[in-house]
Each structure stands twice: as structure tokens, then as C-alpha cells.
Design a protein around this motif. Sequence first.
Motif, PDB file in Angstrom:
ATOM      1  N   CYS A 271      -3.474  -9.654 -27.614  1.00 58.31           N
ATOM      2  CA  CYS A 271      -2.761 -10.902 -27.891  1.00 58.31           C
ATOM      3  C   CYS A 271      -1.288 -10.604 -28.103  1.00 58.31           C
ATOM      4  N   LEU A 272      -0.436 -11.457 -27.577  1.00 55.91           N
ATOM      5  CA  LEU A 272       1.000 -11.318 -27.743  1.00 55.91           C
ATOM      6  C   LEU A 272       1.405 -11.479 -29.201  1.00 55.91           C
ATOM      7  N   ASP A 273       0.674 -12.327 -29.909  1.00 54.95           N
ATOM      8  CA  ASP A 273       0.959 -12.578 -31.318  1.00 54.95           C
ATOM      9  C   ASP A 273      -0.362 -12.804 -32.050  1.00 54.95           C
ATOM     10  N   ARG A 274      -0.396 -12.456 -33.338  1.00 50.46           N
ATOM     11  CA  ARG A 274      -1.623 -12.620 -34.129  1.00 50.46           C
ATOM     12  C   ARG A 274      -2.074 -14.081 -34.190  1.00 50.46           C
ATOM     13  N   GLU A 275      -1.139 -15.002 -34.132  1.00 49.12           N
ATOM     14  CA  GLU A 275      -1.477 -16.433 -34.170  1.00 49.12           C
ATOM     15  C   GLU A 275      -2.382 -16.826 -32.998  1.00 49.12           C
ATOM     16  N   LEU A 276      -2.176 -16.197 -31.847  1.00 43.06           N
ATOM     17  CA  LEU A 276      -2.996 -16.495 -30.678  1.00 43.06           C
ATOM     18  C   LEU A 276      -4.408 -15.929 -30.803  1.00 43.06           C
ATOM     19  N   ALA A 277      -4.620 -14.994 -31.712  1.00 44.14           N
ATOM     20  CA  ALA A 277      -5.914 -14.337 -31.863  1.00 44.14           C
ATOM     21  C   ALA A 277      -6.831 -15.027 -32.862  1.00 44.14           C
ATOM     22  N   GLU A 278      -6.319 -15.991 -33.588  1.00 44.20           N
ATOM     23  CA  GLU A 278      -7.109 -16.610 -34.655  1.00 44.20           C
ATOM     24  C   GLU A 278      -8.305 -17.377 -34.101  1.00 44.20           C
ATOM     25  N   GLY A 279      -9.467 -17.090 -34.649  1.00 42.29           N
ATOM     26  CA  GLY A 279     -10.674 -17.826 -34.320  1.00 42.29           C
ATOM     27  C   GLY A 279     -11.227 -17.574 -32.930  1.00 42.29           C
ATOM     28  N   MET A 280     -10.903 -16.458 -32.332  1.00 43.53           N
ATOM     29  CA  MET A 280     -11.344 -16.202 -30.968  1.00 43.53           C
ATOM     30  C   MET A 280     -12.855 -15.991 -30.888  1.00 43.53           C
ATOM     31  N   GLU A 281     -13.436 -15.340 -31.881  1.00 44.96           N
ATOM     32  CA  GLU A 281     -14.866 -15.031 -31.816  1.00 44.96           C
ATOM     33  C   GLU A 281     -15.758 -16.256 -31.972  1.00 44.96           C
ATOM     34  N   ASP A 282     -15.274 -17.302 -32.608  1.00 44.88           N
ATOM     35  CA  ASP A 282     -16.068 -18.534 -32.738  1.00 44.88           C
ATOM     36  C   ASP A 282     -15.315 -19.714 -32.126  1.00 44.88           C
ATOM     37  N   SER A 283     -14.693 -19.471 -30.986  1.00 45.70           N
ATOM     38  CA  SER A 283     -13.898 -20.498 -30.325  1.00 45.70           C
ATOM     39  C   SER A 283     -14.792 -21.538 -29.655  1.00 45.70           C
ATOM     40  N   VAL A 284     -14.177 -22.587 -29.201  1.00 41.92           N
ATOM     41  CA  VAL A 284     -14.891 -23.647 -28.498  1.00 41.92           C
ATOM     42  C   VAL A 284     -15.456 -23.119 -27.180  1.00 41.92           C
ATOM     43  N   PHE A 285     -14.752 -22.166 -26.569  1.00 44.96           N
ATOM     44  CA  PHE A 285     -15.243 -21.560 -25.337  1.00 44.96           C
ATOM     45  C   PHE A 285     -16.625 -20.940 -25.560  1.00 44.96           C
ATOM     46  N   VAL A 286     -16.747 -20.169 -26.619  1.00 42.34           N
ATOM     47  CA  VAL A 286     -18.009 -19.478 -26.913  1.00 42.34           C
ATOM     48  C   VAL A 286     -19.106 -20.501 -27.182  1.00 42.34           C
ATOM     49  N   GLU A 287     -18.793 -21.538 -27.956  1.00 42.59           N
ATOM     50  CA  GLU A 287     -19.790 -22.559 -28.283  1.00 42.59           C
ATOM     51  C   GLU A 287     -20.288 -23.271 -27.026  1.00 42.59           C
ATOM     52  N   LEU A 288     -19.357 -23.652 -26.135  1.00 42.37           N
ATOM     53  CA  LEU A 288     -19.759 -24.358 -24.917  1.00 42.37           C
ATOM     54  C   LEU A 288     -20.566 -23.459 -23.983  1.00 42.37           C
ATOM     55  N   LEU A 289     -20.180 -22.207 -23.874  1.00 48.95           N
ATOM     56  CA  LEU A 289     -20.940 -21.296 -23.017  1.00 48.95           C
ATOM     57  C   LEU A 289     -22.339 -21.035 -23.575  1.00 48.95           C
ATOM     58  N   LEU A 290     -22.456 -20.927 -24.896  1.00 52.72           N
ATOM     59  CA  LEU A 290     -23.776 -20.765 -25.503  1.00 52.72           C
ATOM     60  C   LEU A 290     -24.627 -22.014 -25.287  1.00 52.72           C
ATOM     61  N   GLU A 291     -23.994 -23.187 -25.362  1.00 52.99           N
ATOM     62  CA  GLU A 291     -24.716 -24.431 -25.110  1.00 52.99           C
ATOM     63  C   GLU A 291     -25.182 -24.505 -23.650  1.00 52.99           C
ATOM     64  N   MET A 292     -24.336 -24.062 -22.728  1.00 54.37           N
ATOM     65  CA  MET A 292     -24.734 -24.032 -21.314  1.00 54.37           C
ATOM     66  C   MET A 292     -25.913 -23.092 -21.099  1.00 54.37           C
ATOM     67  N   GLU A 293     -25.881 -21.940 -21.748  1.00 54.37           N
ATOM     68  CA  GLU A 293     -27.004 -21.004 -21.627  1.00 54.37           C
ATOM     69  C   GLU A 293     -28.275 -21.592 -22.226  1.00 54.37           C
ATOM     70  N   ALA A 294     -28.148 -22.335 -23.318  1.00 50.11           N
ATOM     71  CA  ALA A 294     -29.326 -22.949 -23.941  1.00 50.11           C
ATOM     72  C   ALA A 294     -29.933 -24.001 -23.002  1.00 50.11           C
ATOM     73  N   VAL A 295     -29.080 -24.804 -22.374  1.00 47.86           N
ATOM     74  CA  VAL A 295     -29.579 -25.809 -21.420  1.00 47.86           C
ATOM     75  C   VAL A 295     -30.263 -25.115 -20.253  1.00 47.86           C
ATOM     76  N   GLU A 296     -29.661 -24.037 -19.774  1.00 45.64           N
ATOM     77  CA  GLU A 296     -30.245 -23.298 -18.653  1.00 45.64           C
ATOM     78  C   GLU A 296     -31.602 -22.700 -19.025  1.00 45.64           C
ATOM     79  N   SER A 297     -31.720 -22.150 -20.232  1.00 45.27           N
ATOM     80  CA  SER A 297     -32.981 -21.533 -20.623  1.00 45.27           C
ATOM     81  C   SER A 297     -34.081 -22.588 -20.815  1.00 45.27           C
ATOM     82  N   ARG A 298     -33.699 -23.783 -21.299  1.00 42.75           N
ATOM     83  CA  ARG A 298     -34.705 -24.850 -21.433  1.00 42.75           C
ATOM     84  C   ARG A 298     -35.113 -25.373 -20.068  1.00 42.75           C
TER      85      ARG A 298
END
Length: 158
Positions: A129-156
Motif C-alpha cells: 500500500c502506498l499509505d497505511r490509510e489505504l490498507a485499513e480494513g482490507m482483510e474484512d473488506s466488502v470485496f471479501v464479503e461479496l466473493l464469499l457470498e458468491m461462493e456460498a451461492v455457487e456451493s448451494r
Amino acid sequence: MFLLLLAVWLILNGKITVEICVFGVLISAALFYFMCRYMEYSLRKELLLFRLTPLFIQYFWVLVKEIVRANVCVLKIIVSPELEPEPAFVYFDAKFRTGMAKVVLANSITLTPGTITVSVENDSFCVHCLDRELAEGMEDSVFVELLLEMEAVESRWM
């Protein structure tokens, strides 16, 4: 898919006659059979794509929003001489089942200005990251949540 193949056949022929329609149906049916038999295509996978379409659209808009937000942060760093960027490497884990979800997340992070995915090993991501501010909350970002939701729909669905 059969209807799409037939529509392409009719469009490419430029006119509609009985012979063209009969040949179109036969050729489209043969191509559809070939796709199902040898390319692991199925109607179930096509229905899954329709089911995931709202999540794809939502993911796209979240990505656009995050790109704009990151552009503003990078612009502040560039324009303000008193702001000193604090580059950082961020390591986090994302528990995805598929490699596709990992690739999409890594590319989304890299598309966002000021961040670049350095490596992905198993479930561990390394992001610069260019700056620490850009790194905040990356591990639980909206991207991760949506991709996990897509995988859940796919598995069902599969």
C-alpha cells in the motif's frame, strides 16, 4: 445458449427462410450437444450465472466506488506536500474455496490505486500500500464479503 447460437446463425445469414431456420436449428443443436458433452457445459451452470448476476453487478459498483475513493486518497498524497506517505506491506488471510475468487480479489486490489497485490500463497495475501490509510480494513473488506457470498451461492446451487 441454444437460443443464442440460433440467433447468431440467423443474424449472420442476414435473412430468414425455412431452409436457413432448419439448418440453424440443426447446427445450433449440434453445437449445444458438443458443448454439453465435451466442454463441461450444462444448463445448471448457465442458471448459476443468472443467479450470480446481481452479485456481479453489486461487486462492480463496489469496485468502482473503491477505485474513486482510493483515487482521492492518492490525489491528496500527491497534491499535499505536508502529507508524507507511509508505505506498508499488509498481510491477511481470506478463506476462499476457489482459485477464481482469489484471482478476482487480487485483481480488484491491484486495480485500486495505491495498492498492489504482491503475492497470493494458499489463503495468504501480501499487498503493498502506498499509505497505511489505504490498507485499513482490507482483510474484512466488502470485496471479501461479496466473493464469499458468491461462493456460498455457487456451493448451494451446484
